[in-house]
Design an enzyme around this catalytic site. Structure first.
Site, PDB file in Angstrom:
ATOM      1  N   GLY A 110      -0.226  -6.421   4.756  1.00 60.35           N
ATOM      2  CA  GLY A 110       0.386  -7.157   5.867  1.00 60.35           C
ATOM      3  C   GLY A 110       1.868  -7.398   5.589  1.00 60.35           C
ATOM      4  O   GLY A 110       2.721  -7.154   6.455  1.00 60.35           O
ATOM      5  N   HIS A 111       2.177  -7.863   4.370  1.00 65.06           N
ATOM      6  CA  HIS A 111       3.587  -8.087   4.018  1.00 65.06           C
ATOM      7  C   HIS A 111       4.360  -6.764   4.042  1.00 65.06           C
ATOM      8  O   HIS A 111       5.512  -6.714   4.497  1.00 65.06           O
ATOM      9  CB  HIS A 111       3.707  -8.670   2.611  1.00 65.06           C
TER      10      HIS A 111
END
Ligand code: PAF
Length: 295
Positions: free
Chosen positions: A40-41
């Site tokens: 996600g990051h």
């Protein structure tokens, strides 16, 4: 030859390195994180790189956004791995300050956004958003990004930061990026690491409930109560405790009563515990894709 990769620990060094990157031209993007980086990051970094030639990431577990009984001390801090992931993702600069660097002795200033912080997470995490807006404004002040990318999983945080940047006349474009999920629908979160295999299976009730509500809405259902109930029916047996399942305005975050209609665009947000792990997730009707294909 790949561009240089730097790690800075003081705000002064970080500011100077950001100035140098900005001077290279092509735009400067920023992704604030608390580390324990996952796909996600890395998707946020990739989005920042699409929008800007140079990208900086901060890794800082911000004490002021944790309540006294929350997971500040046990929050994962795999710094060496995070730095390697940043380097591989093409990040130019990482800021890993100490708490004393960000909150020096004698500091007295907090940044608070009213209204938007008072619903959803607000009552359950008093002081949380004040901690977030304080640290994000410090990080923006140190880095001076043209664009900053935040995940839509923390939808309320995104709206609060957008408001803060606009209200403080900060010359930064705040971009929200769609929630990244595992193939079975679970939203990626550093806190998923706390889940046992059995708890992780139970947690799937969240994306399934959201997917069911989205399917109903796409079929024309607009009753806030019916959409909320569609989620509750799935999450109630799975959750250890439910903080909220709320339908709210997608911009003002004001809850919509069960007896009201949601219209085309509205937020459906969930916060609950599975075991001792607190999970949040959300969808915005008419904006987000289904969290899973088989509700
Ligand atoms: O979303 C997060 O990881 C944090 O709230 C943030 C934006 C990095 C501020 O500490």
């Amino acid at each position: 030859m790949s561009a240089a990769f730097e790690v800075k620990r003081t705000a002064a060094e970080f500011r100077a390195a950001c100035d140098a990157l900005r001077a290279e031209g092509g735009g400067f993007g920023f992704v604030p994180t608390m580390g324990a980086l996952h796909r996600g990051h890395l998707a946020l970094v990739a989005e920042a790189r699409r929008r800007a030639a140079h990208v900086a990431v901060s890794i800082f577990v911000n004490p002021t956004q944790f309540g006294p009984h929350e997971d500040f001390t046990r929050y994962p801090r795999p710094l060496e791995r995070d730095l390697e992931l940043c380097r591989e993702a093409g990040v130019r600069l990482v800021f890993t300050p100490s708490p004393a660097e960000m909150y020096p002795a004698g500091e007295r200033t907090r940044v608070r956004v009213s209204g938007l912080t008072e619903t959803l997470e607000g009552p359950f995490r008093p002081g949380h958003f004040e901690g977030v807006t304080t640290i994000v404004s410090k990080l923006f002040a140190a880095s001076g990004p043209a664009v900053a990318v935040f995940g839509r999983k923390d939808y309320q945080q995104l709206k609060v930061v957008e408001r803060m940047a606009a209200d403080l006349l900060l010359p930064v474009e705040v971009v929200g990026f769609p929630t990244v999920r595992d193939p079975d629908g679970l939203a990626l979160s550093s806190r998923n690491a706390y889940l046992s295999p059995e708890e992780r299976t139970r947690a799937l009730a969240v994306p399934r409930g959201l997917a069911r509500a989205l399917t109903l809405h796409r079929a024309g259902e607009e009753s806030a109560g019916t959409l909320r109930r569609a989620v509750l029916d799935l999450v109630e047996p799975a959750a250890t405790r439910i903080d909220y399942v709320t339908v709210a305005g997608a911009d003002d975050l004001v809850p919509i009563a069960d007896s009201e209609r949601v219209g085309r665009r509205a937020l459906l947000a969930v916060a609950l515990f599975v075991g001792t792990t607190r999970l949040i997730d959300n969808i915005v009707f008419s904006e987000d894709n289904a969290p899973v294909t088989t509700p």
